[in-house]
Design a protein around this motif. Structure first.
Motif, short mmCIF file in Angstrom:
data_model
loop_
_atom_site.label_atom_id
_atom_site.label_comp_id
_atom_site.label_asym_id
_atom_site.label_seq_id
_atom_site.Cartn_x
_atom_site.Cartn_y
_atom_site.Cartn_z
N ARG A 46 82.58 -2.56 -84.37
CA ARG A 46 82.05 -1.80 -83.24
C ARG A 46 80.54 -1.94 -83.23
N PHE A 47 79.96 -1.99 -82.06
CA PHE A 47 78.51 -2.13 -81.92
C PHE A 47 77.89 -0.76 -81.73
N ARG A 48 76.82 -0.53 -82.46
CA ARG A 48 76.24 0.82 -82.46
C ARG A 48 75.62 1.17 -81.11
N ASN A 49 75.18 0.16 -80.36
CA ASN A 49 74.61 0.40 -79.03
C ASN A 49 74.46 -0.94 -78.31
N ILE A 50 74.06 -0.91 -77.06
CA ILE A 50 73.95 -2.12 -76.26
C ILE A 50 72.84 -3.04 -76.76
N ALA A 51 71.86 -2.51 -77.45
CA ALA A 51 70.80 -3.36 -77.99
C ALA A 51 71.37 -4.27 -79.08
N GLU A 52 72.20 -3.72 -79.95
CA GLU A 52 72.81 -4.58 -80.97
C GLU A 52 73.69 -5.63 -80.32
N LEU A 53 74.47 -5.23 -79.32
CA LEU A 53 75.35 -6.17 -78.63
C LEU A 53 74.57 -7.28 -77.95
N TRP A 54 73.51 -6.92 -77.23
CA TRP A 54 72.77 -7.88 -76.41
C TRP A 54 71.69 -8.62 -77.18
N LEU A 55 71.06 -7.96 -78.12
CA LEU A 55 69.86 -8.53 -78.74
C LEU A 55 70.00 -8.77 -80.24
N GLY A 56 71.15 -8.40 -80.80
CA GLY A 56 71.30 -8.48 -82.24
C GLY A 56 71.27 -9.89 -82.81
N GLY A 57 71.59 -10.90 -82.00
CA GLY A 57 71.55 -12.27 -82.50
C GLY A 57 71.44 -13.29 -81.40
N ASP A 58 71.01 -12.86 -80.23
CA ASP A 58 71.01 -13.72 -79.04
C ASP A 58 69.66 -14.41 -78.89
N HIS A 59 69.59 -15.66 -79.36
CA HIS A 59 68.31 -16.37 -79.29
C HIS A 59 67.92 -16.73 -77.87
N TYR A 60 68.89 -16.73 -76.93
CA TYR A 60 68.55 -16.93 -75.52
C TYR A 60 67.62 -15.80 -75.04
N LYS A 61 68.03 -14.57 -75.34
CA LYS A 61 67.24 -13.42 -74.88
C LYS A 61 65.93 -13.32 -75.65
N ASN A 302 59.56 -25.09 -84.37
CA ASN A 302 58.38 -24.34 -84.79
C ASN A 302 58.48 -24.06 -86.30
N GLN A 303 57.76 -24.82 -87.09
CA GLN A 303 57.89 -24.72 -88.54
C GLN A 303 57.50 -23.33 -89.05
N GLY A 314 65.83 -19.46 -81.65
CA GLY A 314 65.24 -19.61 -80.32
C GLY A 314 64.07 -20.56 -80.24
N PHE A 315 63.98 -21.50 -81.17
CA PHE A 315 62.86 -22.45 -81.15
C PHE A 315 63.38 -23.88 -81.07
N ASP A 316 64.36 -24.06 -80.20
CA ASP A 316 64.99 -25.36 -79.99
C ASP A 316 64.67 -25.86 -78.59
N SER A 317 64.84 -27.14 -78.37
CA SER A 317 64.60 -27.71 -77.04
C SER A 317 65.41 -28.98 -76.87
N ILE A 318 65.23 -29.63 -75.73
CA ILE A 318 65.98 -30.84 -75.38
C ILE A 318 65.28 -32.06 -75.96
N SER A 319 66.06 -32.95 -76.56
CA SER A 319 65.53 -34.22 -77.06
C SER A 319 65.68 -35.30 -76.00
N ASP A 320 64.72 -36.22 -75.98
CA ASP A 320 64.83 -37.36 -75.06
C ASP A 320 65.23 -38.63 -75.79
N MET A 321 65.86 -38.47 -76.95
CA MET A 321 66.28 -39.65 -77.71
C MET A 321 67.33 -40.44 -76.93
N THR A 322 67.38 -41.73 -77.20
CA THR A 322 68.38 -42.61 -76.58
C THR A 322 69.55 -42.77 -77.54
N THR A 323 70.73 -42.33 -77.13
CA THR A 323 71.90 -42.38 -78.01
C THR A 323 73.00 -43.28 -77.50
#
Length: 464
Positions: A46-61, A302-303, A314-323
């Motif tokens: 169970r989640f203690r509140n909406i902050a834990e649900l929404w922000l507890g591990g969401d690197h998008y937010k 971001n080291q 939350g410190f990821d991005s798109i690579s332009d590598m050729t695969t």
């Protein structure tokens, strides 16, 4: 002017509205790739509140909040849950056009029945109403409310899957299945690689003193996962694969070098990865699994923040590598030996839409519809424009009606309204093709396509 996110949200034609409301909206969900934690399901967290649900591990937010000027202490730091929630509500109105704006409102409405706009003024009311509803919900409630028929977690080959066994023996209506993610075996230069090999050897009950031994242990764990319902593997391809495969002797030398404590060169890492994927791909073919490749992420850029917070924050991005050349070489080599399993290619770089949507046609053999699939819009592509672009590219170069549809790719139990978002976009695109005279107004034919993309095809393809 349409009302904000009304019942016909994103549905721009009469055909789209009919397809969504009469066909897509009520279908169950098959979530064949997620990062839900099996432990949180087994224990009925169970989640203690909406902050834990929404922000507890969401690197998008977290990423959105940082970009809007919110200090780290309100994202991953020591501020209270309520302070973090208020900070999110304060800046979300600035994120017009961002899918998080739509997803958050969909979650608020679908999960909590709250129609308020998320902003600083409404923060108190949302906090109180959402938390009251959360007090009656656990992780099972999220899955059952969203009509999740099947959810696949993401699991390391060395995992004992004991919590999966608990879930399978429980009364939960959703089938929760393991998915095989051997990242730790793939990333040979990672600091913990040697220790991981020792752990894998212990779990597999065998000695790993060679590259061939590593593959044998991984294959043994595939069998273990298979007995427990696993049918899907997943691999992050973050470096370009070589077009020429390393020999067995070279792979053994590279493995021995790393086990002796030396790091491999960039070229050697790529050769090792190609060799591992080729051999484990043959194992998947033997077990009739699907092999998924997530291609093109630049992770943990971001080291300073990696050292502070760790990976996946939350410190990821798109690579332009050729695969493309190395990827084709890998698939062709497996195919030549009749060892190419069902394969799904996800790209993070939208510039690869046409590359991959044409590549899949090289390896279809009639054994199954869409044996090699162009995966759904993923991560930085999972927004309105990205989803529509993926659908159009798929349609332009392949057979859209065999597409296996959407995944959440999320750690959050609140993410399932994203399937609703996706289904609305599928219906929107089909409706616009009909409206433009590009496809007949044949409801039965259109409904078959919609049901397939949103549910039927995934169930058949993954043999779930």
């Amino acid at each position: 002017m349409a009302a904000f996110m009304d019942k016909d949200f994103l549905l721009t034609t009469d055909v789209a509205r009919k397809l969504y409301h009469e066909v897509a909206a009520g279908l169950p969900v098959i979530d064949y790739h997620s990062h839900l934690q099996q432990g949180e399901i087994a224990e009925r967290k169970r989640f203690r509140n909406i902050a834990e649900l929404w922000l507890g591990g969401d690197h998008y937010k977290w990423r959105l909040m940082r970009t809007a000027g919110v200090p780290e202490e309100y994202c991953t730091g020591e501020r209270s849950d309520r302070e973090k929630f208020d900070a999110f509500c304060r800046v979300l109105p600035l994120a017009i056009g961002n899918p998080i704006y739509h997803w958050s409102h969909l979650e608020l409405r679908r999960i909590f029945g709250i129609d308020l706009i998320i902003n600083e003024k409404n923060a108190d009311a949302i906090w109180e109403q959402a938390n009251a509803k959360l007090a009656t919900m656990d992780t099972w409630a999220f899955l059952e409310q969203a009509k999740v028929e099947i959810a696949c977690t993401t699991d390391d080959p060395a995992d004992d899957l004991l919590q999966h066994a608990e879930i399978a023996a429980s009364a939960l209506k959703t089938r929760v299945l393991p998915a095989y993610r051997p990242d730790k075996a793939m990333r040979i230069n990672n600091p913990g690689f040697v220790e991981y090999v020792a752990r894998l050897a212990d779990v597999a009950g065998m000695q790993i003193d060679s590259f061939a031994g590593l593959i044998a242990a991984l294959a043994k764990r595939v069998a273990f996962f298979h007995e427990r319902g696993g049918r899907i593997s997943d691999h992050a391809i973050d470096i370009a694969l070589p077009t020429v495969a390393a020999t067995d002797e070279q792979l053994e030398a590279m493995f021995a070098k790393r086990m002796a404590g030396e790091l491999l060169s960039d070229t050697e890492q790529a050769q090792y990865l190609r060799g591992l994927l080729q051999r484990i791909g043959a194992v998947y073919a033997e077990f009739d699994w699907t092999m998924c490749f997530h291609i093109g992420a630049m992770r943990n850029n971001n080291q300073r923040m990696l050292d502070t917070l760790g990976p996946d924050t939350g410190f990821d991005s798109i690579s332009d590598m050729t695969t493309s050349n190395g990827l084709v070489a890998l698939l062709s080599s497996l195919d030549a030996n009749k060892q190419l399993p069902q394969t799904m290619l996800f790209n993070l770089n939208p510039a690869m839409n046409e590359v991959l949507s044409t590549m899949i046609g090289n390896f279809q053999d009639g054994s199954v519809a869409g044996k090699v699939q162009f995966g759904p819009a993923w991560w930085f592509n999972d927004h309105k424009v990205g989803n529509l672009a993926q659908l159009v590219a798929f349609a332009n170069h392949s057979v859209l009606g065999i597409f296996v549809g959407m995944v959440t790719d999320s750690r959050s139990f609140a993410s399932y309204p994203r399937h609703d978002y996706f289904r609305r976009l599928v219906c929107r695109q089909l409706g616009e093709w009909v409206e433009g005279g590009e496809y007949p107004d044949d409801f039965d034919a259109l409904a078959t396509v919609v049901r397939g993309i949103c549910y039927d095809n995934a169930k058949k393809y993954f043999k779930l």
